[in-house]
Design a protein around this motif. Structure first.
Motif, PDB file in Angstrom:
ATOM      1  N   GLN A   5       0.841  -1.193   0.000  1.00  0.00           N
ATOM      2  CA  GLN A   5       0.000   0.000   0.000  1.00  0.00           C
ATOM      3  C   GLN A   5       0.880   1.249   0.000  1.00  0.00           C
ATOM      4  OE1 GLN A   5      -3.524  -0.582   2.343  1.00  0.00           O
ATOM      5  NE2 GLN A   5      -3.449   1.544   3.069  1.00  0.00           N
ATOM      6  N   VAL A   6       0.426   2.259  -0.702  1.00  0.00           N
ATOM      7  CA  VAL A   6       1.109   3.553  -0.648  1.00  0.00           C
ATOM      8  C   VAL A   6       0.411   4.367   0.431  1.00  0.00           C
ATOM      9  CG1 VAL A   6       1.737   5.625  -1.923  1.00  0.00           C
ATOM     10  CG2 VAL A   6       1.591   3.423  -3.110  1.00  0.00           C
ATOM     11  N   VAL A   7       1.170   4.798   1.411  1.00  0.00           N
ATOM     12  CA  VAL A   7       0.594   5.591   2.510  1.00  0.00           C
ATOM     13  C   VAL A   7       1.067   7.026   2.342  1.00  0.00           C
ATOM     14  CG1 VAL A   7       0.536   5.896   5.002  1.00  0.00           C
ATOM     15  CG2 VAL A   7       0.567   3.585   4.038  1.00  0.00           C
ATOM     16  N   ASP A   8       0.105   7.933   2.124  1.00  0.00           N
ATOM     17  CA  ASP A   8       0.415   9.359   1.969  1.00  0.00           C
ATOM     18  C   ASP A   8      -0.121  10.108   3.166  1.00  0.00           C
ATOM     19  OD1 ASP A   8       1.815  10.336  -0.306  1.00  0.00           O
ATOM     20  OD2 ASP A   8       0.241   9.472  -1.574  1.00  0.00           O
ATOM     21  N   VAL A   9       0.722  10.884   3.831  1.00  0.00           N
ATOM     22  CA  VAL A   9       0.225  11.669   4.971  1.00  0.00           C
ATOM     23  C   VAL A   9       0.738  13.099   4.847  1.00  0.00           C
ATOM     24  CG1 VAL A   9       0.018   9.723   6.563  1.00  0.00           C
ATOM     25  CG2 VAL A   9       2.166  10.967   6.439  1.00  0.00           C
ATOM     26  N   PRO A  10      -0.089  14.073   5.270  1.00  0.00           N
ATOM     27  CA  PRO A  10       0.372  15.468   5.231  1.00  0.00           C
ATOM     28  C   PRO A  10       1.300  15.763   6.404  1.00  0.00           C
ATOM     29  CG  PRO A  10      -1.866  15.362   6.081  1.00  0.00           C
ATOM     30  CD  PRO A  10      -1.475  13.950   5.750  1.00  0.00           C
ATOM     31  N   VAL A  11       2.274  16.619   6.168  1.00  0.00           N
ATOM     32  CA  VAL A  11       3.211  17.013   7.233  1.00  0.00           C
ATOM     33  C   VAL A  11       3.155  18.539   7.346  1.00  0.00           C
ATOM     34  CG1 VAL A  11       5.618  17.021   7.993  1.00  0.00           C
ATOM     35  CG2 VAL A  11       4.727  15.066   6.698  1.00  0.00           C
ATOM     36  N   PRO A  12       2.680  19.082   8.458  1.00  0.00           N
ATOM     37  CA  PRO A  12       2.641  20.540   8.587  1.00  0.00           C
ATOM     38  C   PRO A  12       4.053  21.132   8.569  1.00  0.00           C
ATOM     39  CG  PRO A  12       1.719  19.458  10.548  1.00  0.00           C
ATOM     40  CD  PRO A  12       2.185  18.380   9.637  1.00  0.00           C
ATOM     41  N   ALA A  13       4.186  22.324   8.039  1.00  0.00           N
ATOM     42  CA  ALA A  13       5.512  22.954   7.911  1.00  0.00           C
ATOM     43  C   ALA A  13       6.188  23.098   9.264  1.00  0.00           C
ATOM     44  CB  ALA A  13       5.363  24.316   7.233  1.00  0.00           C
ATOM     45  N   ASP A  14       5.395  23.377  10.326  1.00  0.00           N
ATOM     46  CA  ASP A  14       6.030  23.633  11.626  1.00  0.00           C
ATOM     47  C   ASP A  14       6.451  22.337  12.343  1.00  0.00           C
ATOM     48  OD1 ASP A  14       3.588  22.648  12.309  1.00  0.00           O
ATOM     49  OD2 ASP A  14       3.034  24.299  13.648  1.00  0.00           O
ATOM     50  N   ALA A  15       6.231  21.178  11.694  1.00  0.00           N
ATOM     51  CA  ALA A  15       6.739  19.920  12.277  1.00  0.00           C
ATOM     52  C   ALA A  15       8.238  19.768  12.038  1.00  0.00           C
ATOM     53  CB  ALA A  15       5.997  18.727  11.682  1.00  0.00           C
ATOM     54  N   VAL A  16       8.759  20.566  11.107  1.00  0.00           N
ATOM     55  CA  VAL A  16      10.199  20.501  10.809  1.00  0.00           C
ATOM     56  C   VAL A  16      10.928  21.418  11.793  1.00  0.00           C
ATOM     57  CG1 VAL A  16      11.966  20.869   9.052  1.00  0.00           C
ATOM     58  CG2 VAL A  16       9.699  20.052   8.387  1.00  0.00           C
ATOM     59  N   VAL A  17      11.859  20.836  12.540  1.00  0.00           N
ATOM     60  CA  VAL A  17      12.571  21.603  13.571  1.00  0.00           C
ATOM     61  C   VAL A  17      13.756  22.324  12.927  1.00  0.00           C
ATOM     62  CG1 VAL A  17      13.827  21.435  15.765  1.00  0.00           C
ATOM     63  CG2 VAL A  17      11.912  19.868  15.276  1.00  0.00           C
ATOM     64  N   PRO A  18      13.823  23.646  13.084  1.00  0.00           N
ATOM     65  CA  PRO A  18      14.957  24.370  12.480  1.00  0.00           C
ATOM     66  C   PRO A  18      16.295  23.844  13.009  1.00  0.00           C
ATOM     67  CG  PRO A  18      13.290  25.911  13.298  1.00  0.00           C
ATOM     68  CD  PRO A  18      12.885  24.555  13.783  1.00  0.00           C
ATOM     69  N   GLY A  19      17.237  23.656  12.095  1.00  0.00           N
ATOM     70  CA  GLY A  19      18.570  23.181  12.484  1.00  0.00           C
ATOM     71  C   GLY A  19      18.650  21.683  12.701  1.00  0.00           C
ATOM     72  N   ASP A  20      17.526  21.000  12.658  1.00  0.00           N
ATOM     73  CA  ASP A  20      17.542  19.551  12.888  1.00  0.00           C
ATOM     74  C   ASP A  20      16.860  18.818  11.737  1.00  0.00           C
ATOM     75  OD1 ASP A  20      17.886  17.096  14.126  1.00  0.00           O
ATOM     76  OD2 ASP A  20      15.962  17.225  15.175  1.00  0.00           O
ATOM     77  N   GLY A  21      15.600  19.124  11.518  1.00  0.00           N
ATOM     78  CA  GLY A  21      14.876  18.464  10.436  1.00  0.00           C
ATOM     79  C   GLY A  21      13.582  17.842  10.926  1.00  0.00           C
ATOM     80  N   LEU A  22      13.134  16.831  10.224  1.00  0.00           N
ATOM     81  CA  LEU A  22      11.851  16.199  10.526  1.00  0.00           C
ATOM     82  C   LEU A  22      12.069  14.783  11.044  1.00  0.00           C
ATOM     83  CD1 LEU A  22       8.696  16.144  10.302  1.00  0.00           C
ATOM     84  CD2 LEU A  22       9.035  15.150   8.021  1.00  0.00           C
ATOM     85  N   ASP A  23      11.513  14.527  12.204  1.00  0.00           N
ATOM     86  CA  ASP A  23      11.505  13.173  12.746  1.00  0.00           C
ATOM     87  C   ASP A  23      10.134  12.576  12.487  1.00  0.00           C
ATOM     88  OD1 ASP A  23      13.786  12.123  13.922  1.00  0.00           O
ATOM     89  OD2 ASP A  23      13.629  13.468  15.638  1.00  0.00           O
ATOM     90  N   VAL A  24      10.121  11.349  11.985  1.00  0.00           N
ATOM     91  CA  VAL A  24       8.841  10.659  11.740  1.00  0.00           C
ATOM     92  C   VAL A  24       8.864   9.331  12.485  1.00  0.00           C
ATOM     93  CG1 VAL A  24       7.409   9.530   9.994  1.00  0.00           C
ATOM     94  CG2 VAL A  24       8.496  11.704   9.480  1.00  0.00           C
TER      95      VAL A  24
END
Lengths: 232, 387
Positions: free
Chosen positions: A151-170
């Motif tokens: 299955q292809v799982v598509d989920v939205p990621v809000p812009a403010d979930a990305v931590v400046p200087g670090d990135g996005l943890d999922v």
């Protein structure tokens, strides 16, 4: 030490003092053992067993919109993104191990929201519910994958979930992960196989699977599943 | 300590020393050649120079890295969950120190030291085998040229464990409790189950005390009269405590060697549940027995031999073996064959029985030498029961 020597008053005193000193060191060490001085990630994984995925500091650079294959042909690229909770990669992708897996995308905060695409296959033994959250627990989406199905799982990621200087943890959690053997540890529970991931901006083309990874350009689907090299 | 516990009988039978050393040297050479032939059979481009490295499998690889770079910090480099804290320090420290001194490859040093320690372990066992040359020959063959010689001649802590166990047993049988306690302290810095060396010291004292007509009521007074016994018992686990102190000040968790088992998926459970699961694991690929069944049978064999030790009134060694088998079983059957093969009291007992009759002795010797080659092949080809 002979019995006669052991009973001489001077020796007795020295031996008793040595015994007391050794006992004190051992008691002190036992006390230290009961009071470990460790970080929260170490404690959660090794001591409290509240997670099966040992978070580790990683700083993986990722180009938004690119597809990263989790097949063995690009194991370096896959390992650059995964933090914990994955095993392999094997011919059918990176296998989830434990009750959750983590991915880390080293990206700068985007101007607008993103979409995360995961190519997942549930293990043949049981259907799997997949809960995707950010590293700090904000829900991104859920999916239910029938046993053995892809299955292809598509989920939205809000812009403010990305931590400046670090990135996005999922975090990808598996409430229905199963033991493959009766005495398997919770760190060995199985749920899904991941074959590719993509994190894209609104205008980017959605990934069509692991073969979109530039590292897999020289491969094509082989008969029965595994990739094979394209003829020269 | 090896010299102290071994000196008396060797001096008394000095003409024998050259014979004993010659036997050890012959098996060391024959074992090396047989394992190399197996390596040559199984590996493409095998040569004598890459043999020690190529023969180093499974935990041996971890020990090489430990001797070279020491204990992992946390977070563990290379992004893995499993640090090398589960591996006890004494033997890697010895190899690591020699590596720093000479700069030679750690695996070459480890092989040389392991063969030397195996020979020493055989020599220390001479009085334990009641100066029986046939039993000694079998024991030396078992260590240096037997089916499990890979554990005693590459880079595993089993070889130092065996040597120290022999020293502790010998000192305890001679009622030299403080020497036995010191040996047990080193044993407890060698492998986690080394802490059970304390039972050799404590139980042997209790056996000796009972033989002298001591009573339970009189025990506290006897211990007050002989504080060296108390010191010996307290010293026995000191090696493990020293390692725990190191771990606490190095990374904050004195029990890291235990906690890290989670990264290998080890779950503490009922040892006999694990035994049953392994025993009922069906064989695959047309084999006689599955790996699990081999491991379960080795545990059962070890437990039966432990019962024989108790029946022969070697209570101290029986209690030691019982704990060394049952406690690891509580985390699964993995490596059980190795654990049982490294239990000296059991192997010495078996060597004594198998040396009783010439034909049995000769047959056993032939089987040991032949299986050295075939088990070495299995080792290189990844036979899981040997891991």
């Amino acid at each position: 030490m002979s019995e006669a020597i052991a009973q001489r008053p001077v020796w007795r005193g020295a031996v008793l003092a040595a015994a007391a000193a050794v006992a004190a060191v051992e008691l002190y060490t036992a006390w230290l053992a009961l009071h470990p001085q460790v970080g929260k990630d170490y404690r959660a994984y090794y001591i409290d067993h509240t997670t099966t995925c040992l978070d580790k500091p990683v700083s993986n650079r990722y180009a938004l919109g690119s597809t990263i294959s989790f097949l063995p042909e690009n194991w370096r690229g896959a390992k650059a993104l995964w933090v914990c909770g994955w095993d392999g990669p094997a011919g059918d992708g990176a296998h989830s191990v434990g009750t959750s897996s983590r991915l880390h995308f080293g990206i700068a905060p985007p101007a607008s929201g993103l979409r995360l695409r995961l190519y997942l296959t549930a293990i043949a033994a049981a259907g799997q519910r997949v809960v995707v959250t950010t590293g700090d627990g904000r829900p991104l989406g859920t999916a239910r994958i029938p046993a053995g199905a892809s299955q292809v799982v598509d989920v939205p990621v809000p812009a403010d979930a990305v931590v400046p200087g670090d990135g996005l943890d999922v975090i990808v959690a598996y409430p229905d992960a199963v033991r493959m053997m009766p005495h398997d540890s919770d760190t060995h529970l199985r749920a899904v196989m991941l074959t590719a991931v993509q994190l894209r901006r609104p205008g980017d083309l959605p990934s069509s699977g692991p073969l979109d990874d530039p590292k897999l350009r020289q491969y094509e689907p082989g008969p029965g599943g595994p990739l094979r090299q394209k003829p020269a | 300590m090896v010299v102290e516990v071994a000196a008396e009988p060797l001096e008394r039978s000095e003409p024998r020393l050259t014979t004993l050393v010659a036997i050890v040297a012959a098996f060391a050479a024959l074992g090396y050649v047989l394992r190399f032939l197996a390596y040559q059979q199984a590996v493409w481009n095998a040569d004598i120079w890459n043999f020690p490295h190529g023969f180093c499998r499974w935990d041996c690889v971890w020990y090489v890295r430990l001797a070279q770079t020491g204990y992992d910090p946390f977070p563990v480099p290379h992004g893995i969950d499993a640090g090398n804290w589960a591996f006890f320090p004494l033997f890697p420290m010895i190899v690591g120190a020699l590596y720093k001194l000479t700069g030679w490859p750690p695996i070459d040093i480890a092989v040389a030291v392991s063969i030397l320690l195996s020979g020493l372990a055989a020599l220390v066992a001479w009085p334990l085998l009641k100066h029986n040359l046939r039993a000694f020959t079998l024991y030396a063959a078992f260590l240096l040229c037997g089916p499990f010689s890979m554990y005693f001649t590459s880079f595993f802590t089993e070889v130092l464990f065996v040597l120290l166990t022999n020293c502790v047993m010998l000192a305890a049988r001679r009622s030299n409790y403080l020497t036995a306690g010191t040996g047990a302290a080193l044993l407890s810095a060698t492998r986690i189950v080394g802490v059970f060396g304390v039972f050799i010291v404590a139980v042997q004292f209790l056996v000796d005390y009972a033989r002298r007509g001591g009573s339970v009521a009189g025990l506290p007074r006897e211990l007050w009269r002989r504080p060296d016994i108390v010191l010996a018992v307290l010293i026995a686990p000191l090696g493990a405590f020293a390692y725990m102190l190191f771990l606490h000040f190095y990374m904050g968790d004195a029990l890291a060697f235990q906690h890290v088992q989670r990264a290998w998926g080890r779950v503490v459970g009922n040892p006999f549940d694990y035994l049953w699961l392994a025993l009922t694991e069906p064989p695959r690929n047309g084999g006689w027995l599955s790996s699990g069944q081999w491991l379960a049978l080795s545990a059962i064999g070890g437990l039966v031999a432990t019962a024989v030790l108790a029946w022969k009134r070697h209570y101290a060694e029986a209690v030691f073996c019982l704990f060394c088998i049952v406690v690891p079983m509580a985390a699964g059957m993995a490596s059980m064959l190795r654990f049982v093969a490294a239990l000296s009291p059991i192997v010495l007992l078996a060597a004594g029985y198998l040396a009783r009759w010439w034909p049995l002795f000769l047959a056993t010797l032939l089987v040991l030498v032949a299986t050295d080659y075939f088990f070495a092949l299995g080792w290189i080809e990844g036979w899981l029961a040997l891991v």
